[in-house]
Design a protein around this motif. Structure first.
Motif, PDB file in Angstrom:
ATOM      1  N   TYR A  63     -31.465  -6.050  34.158  1.00  0.00           N
ATOM      2  CA  TYR A  63     -30.665  -6.017  32.944  1.00  0.00           C
ATOM      3  C   TYR A  63     -30.872  -4.681  32.225  1.00  0.00           C
ATOM      4  O   TYR A  63     -29.921  -4.000  31.872  1.00  0.00           O
ATOM      5  CB  TYR A  63     -31.030  -7.188  32.025  1.00  0.00           C
ATOM      6  N   ARG A  64     -32.120  -4.315  32.022  1.00  0.00           N
ATOM      7  CA  ARG A  64     -32.452  -3.029  31.418  1.00  0.00           C
ATOM      8  C   ARG A  64     -33.535  -2.339  32.231  1.00  0.00           C
ATOM      9  O   ARG A  64     -34.375  -2.986  32.842  1.00  0.00           O
ATOM     10  CB  ARG A  64     -33.016  -3.216  30.007  1.00  0.00           C
ATOM     11  N   LEU A  65     -33.489  -1.005  32.192  1.00  0.00           N
ATOM     12  CA  LEU A  65     -34.613  -0.216  32.679  1.00  0.00           C
ATOM     13  C   LEU A  65     -35.132   0.586  31.510  1.00  0.00           C
ATOM     14  O   LEU A  65     -34.343   1.223  30.785  1.00  0.00           O
ATOM     15  CB  LEU A  65     -34.194   0.717  33.816  1.00  0.00           C
ATOM     16  N   GLY A  66     -36.436   0.560  31.332  1.00  0.00           N
ATOM     17  CA  GLY A  66     -37.011   1.228  30.175  1.00  0.00           C
ATOM     18  C   GLY A  66     -38.102   2.210  30.550  1.00  0.00           C
ATOM     19  O   GLY A  66     -38.660   2.173  31.651  1.00  0.00           O
ATOM     20  N   TRP A  67     -38.356   3.108  29.613  1.00  0.00           N
ATOM     21  CA  TRP A  67     -39.492   4.023  29.695  1.00  0.00           C
ATOM     22  C   TRP A  67     -40.453   3.684  28.562  1.00  0.00           C
ATOM     23  O   TRP A  67     -40.025   3.482  27.422  1.00  0.00           O
ATOM     24  CB  TRP A  67     -39.057   5.471  29.585  1.00  0.00           C
ATOM     25  N   PHE A  68     -41.717   3.654  28.912  1.00  0.00           N
ATOM     26  CA  PHE A  68     -42.789   3.425  27.949  1.00  0.00           C
ATOM     27  C   PHE A  68     -43.814   4.534  28.144  1.00  0.00           C
ATOM     28  O   PHE A  68     -43.812   5.217  29.176  1.00  0.00           O
ATOM     29  CB  PHE A  68     -43.445   2.057  28.182  1.00  0.00           C
ATOM     30  N   ARG A  69     -44.688   4.707  27.179  1.00  0.00           N
ATOM     31  CA  ARG A  69     -45.740   5.705  27.341  1.00  0.00           C
ATOM     32  C   ARG A  69     -47.025   5.214  26.683  1.00  0.00           C
ATOM     33  O   ARG A  69     -46.994   4.401  25.751  1.00  0.00           O
ATOM     34  CB  ARG A  69     -45.313   7.047  26.757  1.00  0.00           C
ATOM     35  N   GLN A  70     -48.118   5.735  27.210  1.00  0.00           N
ATOM     36  CA  GLN A  70     -49.420   5.399  26.644  1.00  0.00           C
ATOM     37  C   GLN A  70     -50.253   6.663  26.561  1.00  0.00           C
ATOM     38  O   GLN A  70     -50.566   7.278  27.586  1.00  0.00           O
ATOM     39  CB  GLN A  70     -50.139   4.344  27.480  1.00  0.00           C
ATOM     40  N   LYS A 119     -54.605   5.112  22.795  1.00  0.00           N
ATOM     41  CA  LYS A 119     -53.563   4.431  22.024  1.00  0.00           C
ATOM     42  C   LYS A 119     -52.924   3.317  22.837  1.00  0.00           C
ATOM     43  O   LYS A 119     -53.056   3.271  24.053  1.00  0.00           O
ATOM     44  CB  LYS A 119     -52.502   5.426  21.566  1.00  0.00           C
ATOM     45  N   GLU A 120     -52.214   2.452  22.131  1.00  0.00           N
ATOM     46  CA  GLU A 120     -51.506   1.384  22.820  1.00  0.00           C
ATOM     47  C   GLU A 120     -50.223   1.922  23.445  1.00  0.00           C
ATOM     48  O   GLU A 120     -49.663   2.936  23.003  1.00  0.00           O
ATOM     49  CB  GLU A 120     -51.183   0.260  21.821  1.00  0.00           C
ATOM     50  N   ARG A 121     -49.768   1.202  24.443  1.00  0.00           N
ATOM     51  CA  ARG A 121     -48.506   1.570  25.069  1.00  0.00           C
ATOM     52  C   ARG A 121     -47.371   1.383  24.070  1.00  0.00           C
ATOM     53  O   ARG A 121     -47.349   0.422  23.302  1.00  0.00           O
ATOM     54  CB  ARG A 121     -48.271   0.689  26.295  1.00  0.00           C
ATOM     55  N   GLU A 122     -46.427   2.312  24.095  1.00  0.00           N
ATOM     56  CA  GLU A 122     -45.296   2.213  23.175  1.00  0.00           C
ATOM     57  C   GLU A 122     -43.980   2.414  23.912  1.00  0.00           C
ATOM     58  O   GLU A 122     -43.905   3.090  24.939  1.00  0.00           O
ATOM     59  CB  GLU A 122     -45.416   3.250  22.052  1.00  0.00           C
ATOM     60  N   PHE A 123     -42.961   1.829  23.345  1.00  0.00           N
ATOM     61  CA  PHE A 123     -41.614   1.926  23.888  1.00  0.00           C
ATOM     62  C   PHE A 123     -41.050   3.322  23.618  1.00  0.00           C
ATOM     63  O   PHE A 123     -41.262   3.897  22.550  1.00  0.00           O
ATOM     64  CB  PHE A 123     -40.737   0.859  23.236  1.00  0.00           C
ATOM     65  N   VAL A 124     -40.327   3.850  24.596  1.00  0.00           N
ATOM     66  CA  VAL A 124     -39.687   5.161  24.449  1.00  0.00           C
ATOM     67  C   VAL A 124     -38.161   5.029  24.433  1.00  0.00           C
ATOM     68  O   VAL A 124     -37.498   5.478  23.499  1.00  0.00           O
ATOM     69  CB  VAL A 124     -40.114   6.106  25.581  1.00  0.00           C
ATOM     70  N   ALA A 125     -37.624   4.415  25.465  1.00  0.00           N
ATOM     71  CA  ALA A 125     -36.164   4.283  25.582  1.00  0.00           C
ATOM     72  C   ALA A 125     -35.845   3.241  26.637  1.00  0.00           C
ATOM     73  O   ALA A 125     -36.672   2.956  27.511  1.00  0.00           O
ATOM     74  CB  ALA A 125     -35.532   5.616  25.962  1.00  0.00           C
ATOM     75  N   GLY A 161     -24.897   1.322  31.079  1.00  0.00           N
ATOM     76  CA  GLY A 161     -25.529   2.563  30.659  1.00  0.00           C
ATOM     77  C   GLY A 161     -25.779   2.703  29.172  1.00  0.00           C
ATOM     78  O   GLY A 161     -26.082   3.806  28.700  1.00  0.00           O
ATOM     79  N   THR A 162     -25.647   1.638  28.408  1.00  0.00           N
ATOM     80  CA  THR A 162     -25.912   1.729  26.975  1.00  0.00           C
ATOM     81  C   THR A 162     -27.375   2.085  26.743  1.00  0.00           C
ATOM     82  O   THR A 162     -28.262   1.389  27.199  1.00  0.00           O
ATOM     83  CB  THR A 162     -25.604   0.395  26.276  1.00  0.00           C
ATOM     84  N   PRO A 163     -27.629   3.200  26.030  1.00  0.00           N
ATOM     85  CA  PRO A 163     -29.013   3.603  25.801  1.00  0.00           C
ATOM     86  C   PRO A 163     -29.536   3.142  24.438  1.00  0.00           C
ATOM     87  O   PRO A 163     -28.759   2.823  23.541  1.00  0.00           O
ATOM     88  CB  PRO A 163     -28.915   5.125  25.841  1.00  0.00           C
ATOM     89  N   TYR A 164     -30.847   3.179  24.324  1.00  0.00           N
ATOM     90  CA  TYR A 164     -31.490   2.893  23.044  1.00  0.00           C
ATOM     91  C   TYR A 164     -32.804   3.658  23.029  1.00  0.00           C
ATOM     92  O   TYR A 164     -33.491   3.740  24.055  1.00  0.00           O
ATOM     93  CB  TYR A 164     -31.739   1.388  22.881  1.00  0.00           C
ATOM     94  N   TYR A 165     -33.134   4.239  21.853  1.00  0.00           N
ATOM     95  CA  TYR A 165     -34.296   5.116  21.775  1.00  0.00           C
ATOM     96  C   TYR A 165     -35.235   4.720  20.642  1.00  0.00           C
ATOM     97  O   TYR A 165     -34.792   4.243  19.594  1.00  0.00           O
ATOM     98  CB  TYR A 165     -33.849   6.564  21.542  1.00  0.00           C
ATOM     99  N   ALA A 166     -36.502   5.004  20.854  1.00  0.00           N
ATOM    100  CA  ALA A 166     -37.446   4.925  19.750  1.00  0.00           C
ATOM    101  C   ALA A 166     -37.142   6.068  18.783  1.00  0.00           C
ATOM    102  O   ALA A 166     -36.694   7.139  19.194  1.00  0.00           O
ATOM    103  CB  ALA A 166     -38.879   5.042  20.274  1.00  0.00           C
TER     104      ALA A 166
END
Length: 120
Positions: free
Chosen positions: A31-38, A42-48, A55-60
């Motif tokens: 359904y979605r593919l996301g990028w996260f970073r750590q 620090k704790e892991r956080e959502f990026v996009a 192809g609808t995007p969403y960003y931190a």
């Protein structure tokens, strides 16, 4: 399903990098593919994230205007183009996939991570 992240490296502040996440297996179940970073300590956080179907995007907020997420369905690959990088973007970046018919904030599949280091 396997996700293979790549493209990380060392870059100076203000520079750019493009990360790739190649998916294999039942990608039609995404359904979605996301990028996260750590970042270290620090704790892991959502990026996009990007909706697999259209192809609808969403960003931190922290990356909005600097990062662009895109996809190539034929290659089953999602990209994260990062520009104007800052030292605070330094982290291990992970890609992850959310399956259809599951809660949208639950990512079932995770890649191994790729390290991005931004020097000042």
């Amino acid at each position: 399903v396997q996700l293979q992240a790549s493209g990380g490296g060392l870059v100076q502040a203000g520079g750019s990098l493009r990360l790739s996440c190649a998916a294999s297996g039942r990608t039609d179940n995404f359904y979605r593919l996301g990028w996260f970073r750590q970042a270290p300590g620090k704790e892991r956080e959502f990026v996009a994230h990007i909706k697999w179907s259209d192809g609808t995007p969403y960003y931190a907020d922290s990356v909005k205007g600097r990062f662009t997420i895109s996809k190539d369905n034929a290659k089953a690959t999602v990209y994260l183009q990062m520009i104007s990088l800052k030292p605070e973007d330094t982290a291990v970046y992970y890609c992850a996939a959310n399956r259809r018919f599951t809660p949208v904030d639950i990512y079932t599949y995770w890649g191994q991570g790729t390290l991005v280091t931004v020097s000042s």
